[in-house]
Every structure is written in C-alpha cells, then in structure tokens.
Design a protein around this motif. Structure first.
Motif, mmCIF file in Angstrom:
data_model
loop_
_atom_site.group_PDB
_atom_site.id
_atom_site.type_symbol
_atom_site.label_atom_id
_atom_site.label_comp_id
_atom_site.label_asym_id
_atom_site.label_seq_id
_atom_site.Cartn_x
_atom_site.Cartn_y
_atom_site.Cartn_z
ATOM 1 N N UNK A 146 -5.878 6.798 -6.005
ATOM 2 C CA UNK A 146 -6.585 7.875 -6.836
ATOM 3 C C UNK A 146 -6.596 9.480 -6.135
ATOM 4 N N UNK A 147 -6.632 9.281 -4.862
ATOM 5 C CA UNK A 147 -6.429 10.397 -4.070
ATOM 6 C C UNK A 147 -4.918 10.953 -4.172
ATOM 7 N N UNK A 148 -3.942 10.084 -3.880
ATOM 8 C CA UNK A 148 -2.724 10.533 -4.049
ATOM 9 C C UNK A 148 -2.496 10.979 -5.381
ATOM 10 N N UNK A 149 -2.821 10.469 -6.438
ATOM 11 C CA UNK A 149 -2.547 10.752 -7.818
ATOM 12 C C UNK A 149 -3.074 12.335 -8.019
ATOM 13 N N UNK A 150 -4.464 12.538 -7.602
ATOM 14 C CA UNK A 150 -5.068 13.761 -7.640
ATOM 15 C C UNK A 150 -4.325 14.627 -6.925
ATOM 16 N N UNK A 151 -3.930 14.539 -5.754
ATOM 17 C CA UNK A 151 -3.100 15.330 -4.947
ATOM 18 C C UNK A 151 -1.892 15.770 -5.576
ATOM 19 N N UNK B 262 0.778 -1.304 -0.039
ATOM 20 C CA UNK B 262 0.058 -0.108 -0.336
ATOM 21 C C UNK B 262 0.984 1.235 0.047
ATOM 22 N N UNK B 263 2.066 1.311 0.817
ATOM 23 C CA UNK B 263 2.782 2.319 0.894
ATOM 24 C C UNK B 263 3.537 2.835 -0.278
ATOM 25 N N UNK B 264 4.096 1.763 -1.120
ATOM 26 C CA UNK B 264 4.683 1.938 -2.323
ATOM 27 C C UNK B 264 3.497 2.621 -3.314
ATOM 28 N N UNK B 265 2.511 1.784 -3.499
ATOM 29 C CA UNK B 265 1.636 2.152 -4.490
ATOM 30 C C UNK B 265 1.093 3.589 -4.250
ATOM 31 N N UNK B 266 0.802 3.920 -3.084
ATOM 32 C CA UNK B 266 0.156 5.386 -2.980
ATOM 33 C C UNK B 266 1.200 6.290 -2.972
ATOM 34 N N UNK B 267 2.590 6.205 -2.667
ATOM 35 C CA UNK B 267 3.573 6.920 -2.667
ATOM 36 C C UNK B 267 3.939 7.221 -4.416
ATOM 37 N N UNK B 268 3.882 6.039 -4.973
ATOM 38 C CA UNK B 268 4.185 6.000 -6.555
ATOM 39 C C UNK B 268 2.921 6.817 -7.263
ATOM 40 N N UNK B 269 1.828 6.602 -6.944
ATOM 41 C CA UNK B 269 0.719 7.605 -7.421
ATOM 42 C C UNK B 269 0.653 8.958 -7.323
ATOM 43 N N UNK B 270 1.275 9.391 -6.071
ATOM 44 C CA UNK B 270 1.581 10.671 -5.755
ATOM 45 C C UNK B 270 2.737 11.233 -6.593
ATOM 46 N N UNK B 271 3.552 10.414 -6.861
ATOM 47 C CA UNK B 271 4.786 10.991 -7.594
ATOM 48 C C UNK B 271 4.256 11.077 -9.056
#
Length: 120
Positions: A105-110, A37-46
C-alpha cells in the motif's frame, strides 16, 4: 486488441516475476519470502505510478492488467504465508502478511504521488 495487449504484458511480467524472485531469494538464507515481497512491492509501486498519470486504455491494459498483474502475486503470498505457518515459523508468516500489505500500500501510494508529480 485489449486481450492481446494484456497477454503481451503478462508474457513479460510473469518471467520477470520468476527471475526476480529466484535472484532475490538466492541472496537470503532466511525462510522469509523476500523474492515475492520484492516483486509485489515493486509491482505496487509501478501500478500506483500508472494510476497517477493519464494513460490510454491500451497502456492500462498492457502495463496495469498484463504486466503488473503477472508480475505481482497474491496467490504466492498466500501460499508462502500458509507454508510458513504450517512449518512452525508463525512469526515469519505474520510478518509476511503485515509487511506485504503495508509495504504494498505504501509503494502504491508513493507511486501514485510520483506519477502525479511527473504529470502535474
């Protein structure tokens, strides 16, 4: 040249994914896959941030396709969800899917908003 940039990005992203996953998971005694979950959310943010800034095709290949592509892992998310469901922890499996999709999706949007704000 593009393939080389993707390979360089992936060569950095894949080991970082593994090391981050192991470090995060080692801190939790839960069967929930916190590392993935951590790597997927951080990668989405980046990746969202990268999409929000004007970049060259070379940077998009290196960071977006190579690094983020190797850092994040839909296949591991799928495998871990199946493993949770088969082991009888169906609530964890459902939470894994829901939290991963919503947080990603939230991280990518942010990330996109932050990227636009930095360049706008």
């Amino acid at each position: 040249m593009t393939v080389l940039l993707i390979a360089i990005g992936a060569a950095l992203g894949a080991p970082l994914r593994y090391l981050t996953d192991r470090a995060v998971q080692a801190r939790h005694s839960s069967v929930f896959p916190w590392g993935t979950l951590t790597v997927n959310v951080s990668g989405s943010l980046l990746l969202g941030a990268l999409a929000g800034v004007p970049t060259s095709p070379a940077v998009a290949a290196l960071v977006g396709t190579g690094f983020c592509g190797a850092l994040t892992t839909w296949s591991t998310l799928s495998y871990e969800t199946l493993r949770l469901a088969r082991s009888g922890t169906r609530r964890h499996a459902l939470a894994n899917v829901l939290v991963s999709v919503v947080a990603g999706l939230g991280a990518a949007s942010l990330g996109y908003v932050l990227g636009r704000a930095l360049t706008g």
